[in-house]
Design a protein around this motif. Structure first.
Motif, PDB file in Angstrom:
ATOM      1  N   PRO A  69      65.460  28.896  38.793  1.00 22.65           N
ATOM      2  CA  PRO A  69      64.664  29.609  37.827  1.00 22.65           C
ATOM      3  C   PRO A  69      64.149  28.792  36.799  1.00 22.65           C
ATOM      4  CG  PRO A  69      66.561  31.034  38.268  1.00 22.65           C
ATOM      5  CD  PRO A  69      66.864  29.605  38.767  1.00 22.65           C
ATOM      6  N   PHE A  70      62.984  28.821  36.547  1.00 18.01           N
ATOM      7  CA  PHE A  70      62.262  27.899  35.471  1.00 18.01           C
ATOM      8  C   PHE A  70      63.230  28.037  34.210  1.00 18.01           C
ATOM      9  CE2 PHE A  70      57.475  28.191  37.004  1.00 18.01           C
ATOM     10  CZ  PHE A  70      57.999  27.493  38.345  1.00 18.01           C
ATOM     11  N   ALA A  71      63.675  29.114  33.900  1.00 20.03           N
ATOM     12  CA  ALA A  71      64.285  29.233  32.610  1.00 20.03           C
ATOM     13  C   ALA A  71      65.565  28.153  32.471  1.00 20.03           C
ATOM     14  CB  ALA A  71      64.716  30.534  32.301  1.00 20.03           C
ATOM     15  N   VAL A  72      66.214  27.942  33.570  1.00 19.38           N
ATOM     16  CA  VAL A  72      67.253  27.131  33.468  1.00 19.38           C
ATOM     17  C   VAL A  72      66.868  25.672  32.927  1.00 19.38           C
ATOM     18  CG1 VAL A  72      69.003  26.157  35.005  1.00 19.38           C
ATOM     19  CG2 VAL A  72      68.437  28.519  35.284  1.00 19.38           C
ATOM     20  N   GLY A  73      65.791  25.273  33.735  1.00 18.96           N
ATOM     21  CA  GLY A  73      65.480  23.767  33.572  1.00 18.96           C
ATOM     22  C   GLY A  73      64.936  23.915  31.987  1.00 18.96           C
ATOM     23  N   ALA A  74      64.178  24.962  31.576  1.00 22.86           N
ATOM     24  CA  ALA A  74      63.710  24.986  30.373  1.00 22.86           C
ATOM     25  C   ALA A  74      64.733  24.934  29.268  1.00 22.86           C
ATOM     26  CB  ALA A  74      63.109  26.002  30.033  1.00 22.86           C
ATOM     27  N   ILE A  75      65.663  25.773  29.321  1.00 29.04           N
ATOM     28  CA  ILE A  75      66.786  25.767  28.381  1.00 29.04           C
ATOM     29  C   ILE A  75      67.546  24.147  28.287  1.00 29.04           C
ATOM     30  CG2 ILE A  75      69.305  26.658  27.837  1.00 29.04           C
ATOM     31  CD1 ILE A  75      67.913  29.262  28.842  1.00 29.04           C
ATOM     32  N   VAL A  76      68.043  23.801  29.587  1.00 30.83           N
ATOM     33  CA  VAL A  76      68.389  22.343  29.452  1.00 30.83           C
ATOM     34  C   VAL A  76      67.852  21.232  28.950  1.00 30.83           C
ATOM     35  CG1 VAL A  76      69.338  20.571  30.965  1.00 30.83           C
ATOM     36  CG2 VAL A  76      69.843  22.769  31.528  1.00 30.83           C
ATOM     37  N   PHE A  77      66.495  21.219  28.967  1.00 28.17           N
ATOM     38  CA  PHE A  77      65.536  20.078  28.375  1.00 28.17           C
ATOM     39  C   PHE A  77      65.445  20.579  26.857  1.00 28.17           C
ATOM     40  CE2 PHE A  77      65.450  18.074  32.355  1.00 28.17           C
ATOM     41  CZ  PHE A  77      65.154  16.613  32.320  1.00 28.17           C
ATOM     42  N   GLY A  78      65.168  21.993  26.647  1.00 27.39           N
ATOM     43  CA  GLY A  78      64.958  22.261  25.251  1.00 27.39           C
ATOM     44  C   GLY A  78      65.897  21.692  24.379  1.00 27.39           C
ATOM     45  N   PHE A  79      67.429  22.129  24.920  1.00 29.97           N
ATOM     46  CA  PHE A  79      68.616  21.555  24.066  1.00 29.97           C
ATOM     47  C   PHE A  79      68.787  19.866  24.039  1.00 29.97           C
ATOM     48  CE2 PHE A  79      70.230  25.827  24.706  1.00 29.97           C
ATOM     49  CZ  PHE A  79      70.193  26.006  23.366  1.00 29.97           C
ATOM     50  N   LEU A  80      68.240  19.301  25.233  1.00 27.62           N
ATOM     51  CA  LEU A  80      68.228  17.827  25.518  1.00 27.62           C
ATOM     52  C   LEU A  80      67.350  17.150  24.171  1.00 27.62           C
ATOM     53  CD1 LEU A  80      69.075  15.197  26.774  1.00 27.62           C
ATOM     54  CD2 LEU A  80      67.007  15.669  28.507  1.00 27.62           C
ATOM     55  N   ALA A  81      66.117  18.037  24.283  1.00 29.60           N
ATOM     56  CA  ALA A  81      65.283  17.181  23.212  1.00 29.60           C
ATOM     57  C   ALA A  81      65.975  17.303  21.954  1.00 29.60           C
ATOM     58  CB  ALA A  81      64.019  18.140  23.108  1.00 29.60           C
ATOM     59  N   VAL A  82      66.242  18.652  21.428  1.00 30.33           N
ATOM     60  CA  VAL A  82      66.866  18.536  20.033  1.00 30.33           C
ATOM     61  C   VAL A  82      68.278  17.630  20.046  1.00 30.33           C
ATOM     62  CG1 VAL A  82      68.292  20.330  18.711  1.00 30.33           C
ATOM     63  CG2 VAL A  82      66.360  21.099  20.036  1.00 30.33           C
ATOM     64  N   GLY A  83      68.827  17.503  21.048  1.00 35.33           N
ATOM     65  CA  GLY A  83      69.985  16.667  20.807  1.00 35.33           C
ATOM     66  C   GLY A  83      69.499  15.142  20.653  1.00 35.33           C
ATOM     67  N   LEU A  84      68.623  14.755  21.281  1.00 36.52           N
ATOM     68  CA  LEU A  84      68.226  13.483  21.249  1.00 36.52           C
ATOM     69  C   LEU A  84      67.331  13.465  19.818  1.00 36.52           C
ATOM     70  CD1 LEU A  84      66.239  13.046  25.057  1.00 36.52           C
ATOM     71  CD2 LEU A  84      68.365  11.765  23.840  1.00 36.52           C
ATOM     72  N   ILE A  85      66.739  14.290  19.360  1.00 39.06           N
ATOM     73  CA  ILE A  85      65.983  14.123  18.036  1.00 39.06           C
ATOM     74  C   ILE A  85      67.214  13.917  16.872  1.00 39.06           C
ATOM     75  CG2 ILE A  85      64.908  15.573  16.270  1.00 39.06           C
ATOM     76  CD1 ILE A  85      63.290  16.693  18.524  1.00 39.06           C
ATOM     77  N   GLY A  86      68.210  14.573  16.972  1.00 42.96           N
ATOM     78  CA  GLY A  86      69.382  14.497  16.212  1.00 42.96           C
ATOM     79  C   GLY A  86      70.141  13.268  16.135  1.00 42.96           C
ATOM     80  N   VAL A  87      70.146  12.580  17.602  1.00 36.48           N
ATOM     81  CA  VAL A  87      70.863  11.248  17.748  1.00 36.48           C
ATOM     82  C   VAL A  87      69.926  10.245  16.847  1.00 36.48           C
ATOM     83  CG1 VAL A  87      71.386   9.840  19.245  1.00 36.48           C
ATOM     84  CG2 VAL A  87      72.145  11.936  19.692  1.00 36.48           C
ATOM     85  N   VAL A  88      68.745  10.323  17.550  1.00 34.30           N
ATOM     86  CA  VAL A  88      67.664   9.003  16.734  1.00 34.30           C
ATOM     87  C   VAL A  88      67.590   9.200  15.301  1.00 34.30           C
ATOM     88  CG1 VAL A  88      65.249   8.580  16.692  1.00 34.30           C
ATOM     89  CG2 VAL A  88      66.525   9.364  19.042  1.00 34.30           C
ATOM     90  N   ARG A  89      67.644  10.674  14.827  1.00 29.14           N
ATOM     91  CA  ARG A  89      67.629  10.562  13.214  1.00 29.14           C
ATOM     92  C   ARG A  89      68.981  10.228  12.393  1.00 29.14           C
ATOM     93  NH1 ARG A  89      67.291  16.684  11.213  1.00 29.14           N
ATOM     94  NH2 ARG A  89      69.182  16.516  12.103  1.00 29.14           N
ATOM     95  N   ALA A  90      70.232  10.578  13.154  1.00 30.12           N
ATOM     96  CA  ALA A  90      71.419  10.134  12.554  1.00 30.12           C
ATOM     97  C   ALA A  90      71.660   8.528  12.934  1.00 30.12           C
ATOM     98  CB  ALA A  90      72.397  11.059  13.397  1.00 30.12           C
ATOM     99  N   THR A  91      71.368   7.943  13.830  1.00 29.81           N
ATOM    100  CA  THR A  91      71.726   6.629  14.145  1.00 29.81           C
ATOM    101  C   THR A  91      70.599   5.660  13.826  1.00 29.81           C
ATOM    102  OG1 THR A  91      70.968   6.843  16.569  1.00 29.81           O
ATOM    103  CG2 THR A  91      73.537   7.491  15.567  1.00 29.81           C
ATOM    104  N   SER A  92      69.773   5.918  13.178  1.00 31.69           N
ATOM    105  CA  SER A  92      68.689   4.855  12.877  1.00 31.69           C
ATOM    106  C   SER A  92      68.118   5.278  11.550  1.00 31.69           C
ATOM    107  CB  SER A  92      67.669   4.783  13.949  1.00 31.69           C
ATOM    108  OG  SER A  92      66.850   5.982  14.179  1.00 31.69           O
ATOM    109  N   ARG A  93      67.040   4.426  11.199  1.00 35.92           N
ATOM    110  CA  ARG A  93      66.200   4.810  10.018  1.00 35.92           C
ATOM    111  C   ARG A  93      64.863   5.537  10.194  1.00 35.92           C
ATOM    112  NH1 ARG A  93      64.660  -0.752   7.540  1.00 35.92           N
ATOM    113  NH2 ARG A  93      63.782   0.658   5.728  1.00 35.92           N
ATOM    114  N   ILE A  94      64.904   6.183  11.529  1.00 34.99           N
ATOM    115  CA  ILE A  94      63.816   7.024  11.667  1.00 34.99           C
ATOM    116  C   ILE A  94      63.914   8.133  11.167  1.00 34.99           C
ATOM    117  CG2 ILE A  94      62.481   7.917  13.628  1.00 34.99           C
ATOM    118  CD1 ILE A  94      62.260   4.773  13.580  1.00 34.99           C
TER     119      ILE A  94
END
Length: 294
Positions: A69-94
């Motif tokens: 189902p589309f919802a499965v992929g959407a949820i996975v990548f939605g949280f992946l995006a949030v996680g990546l944003i958090g990592v970039v923000r926490a580990t760099s000057r960005i």
């Protein structure tokens, strides 16, 4: 307006099954997006809504490829995006806004690449640009089910989400798990993106997730009223946009968003207390009342 012209404008389009499904889809998407948008506007998650709604594209395409189902992929990548944003923000000057822009544009571009190379019986470009008039019965059922689940969760947890939006420190102090509340809202955001993208496409989802809440925010100071005003405004704009697209032969999803944007513009200008022109009119009336009293 005579009876015949009324029938031609409002009744004749509903003689087509695709228009009935389109109407059901746009009303469902308008309601769930508008309700969630109230919290997104208050928390200040407009950019996050933009990021998640675009970042789900590769997840949706990959879910299509493997038959999930589309919802499965959407949820996975939605949280992946949030996680990546958090990592970039926490580990760099960005800073956060730059991190959001980098992550969501990269994931969105990856999704576009997948769309371009994925053989399919259906045109996956409809996920990007929407295909409101081409929604099938099975897709409508999925949309209604996802919308019902999202609305149920928002209604059941509305007090906790509202306290989290207004004062997360106080929410944490009284024992609420603010981290999980944020995660829950992000999950609901991903689900809502799936509901809306089949109507207006990934490109325009963010408009349906932000404009209704922003419009309601200019019309009332009470959050409970926002939860009523936002869906009412959104549904009215959605239905109006769909009918206009039918009679003017324009893109349906885009027309829905255009009407929502015009509605916001009218409220921004003429709202009694928060509108730009409305405030000036009120100020003139107060000065006149003061002068007459003197």
């Amino acid at each position: 307006m005579d009876a015949m012209s009324f029938e031609e404008i409002f009744i004749d389009p509903l003689r087509y099954e695709f228009m009935v499904r389109a109407l059901a889809t746009t009303v469902t998407a308008a309601v769930v997006c508008a309700v969630l948008s109230c919290w997104l506007v208050l928390i200040g998650w407009s950019l996050m809504g933009d990021a998640v709604s675009h970042a789900v594209l590769p997840g949706v395409v990959l879910a299509y490829i493997v038959g999930l189902p589309f919802a499965v992929g959407a949820i996975v990548f939605g949280f992946l995006a949030v996680g990546l944003i958090g990592v970039v923000r926490a580990t760099s000057r960005i800073k956060e806004d730059a991190a959001i822009g980098i992550v969501f544009t990269t994931l969105f571009a990856f999704g576009l690449v997948l769309v371009s190379v994925t053989p399919s019986q259906t045109d996956l470009n409809h996920i990007v640009f929407g295909n409101l008039l081409g929604v099938s019965r099975s897709e409508l059922v999925q949309i209604v089910v996802l919308a019902a689940l999202t609305l149920t969760a928002l209604v059941l947890k509305r007090r906790d989400f509202t306290l989290y939006a207004f004062d997360p420190v106080h929410a944490h102090a009284i024992g609420l798990n603010t981290r999980w509340l944020g995660i829950a809202l992000l999950g609901l955001l991903a689900l809502t993106s799936v509901v809306a993208l089949q109507a207006v496409g990934v490109v325009l989802v963010v408009a349906m997730l932000i404009i209704p809440g922003a419009t309601a925010y200019l019309l009332t100071d009470r959050f409970q009223r926002m939860l009523v005003i936002a869906p009412a405004v959104s549904v009215t704009a959605a239905v109006t946009g769909l009918y206009l697209s039918y009679h003017l032969d324009t893109a349906s999803g885009a027309m829905v968003v255009v009407v929502q944007g015009l509605t916001f513009t009218a409220v921004y200008l003429f709202a009694p207390r928060q509108g730009v022109i409305g405030r000036r009119i009120a100020a003139v009336r107060r000065r006149r009342a003061t002068a007459s009293a003197v």
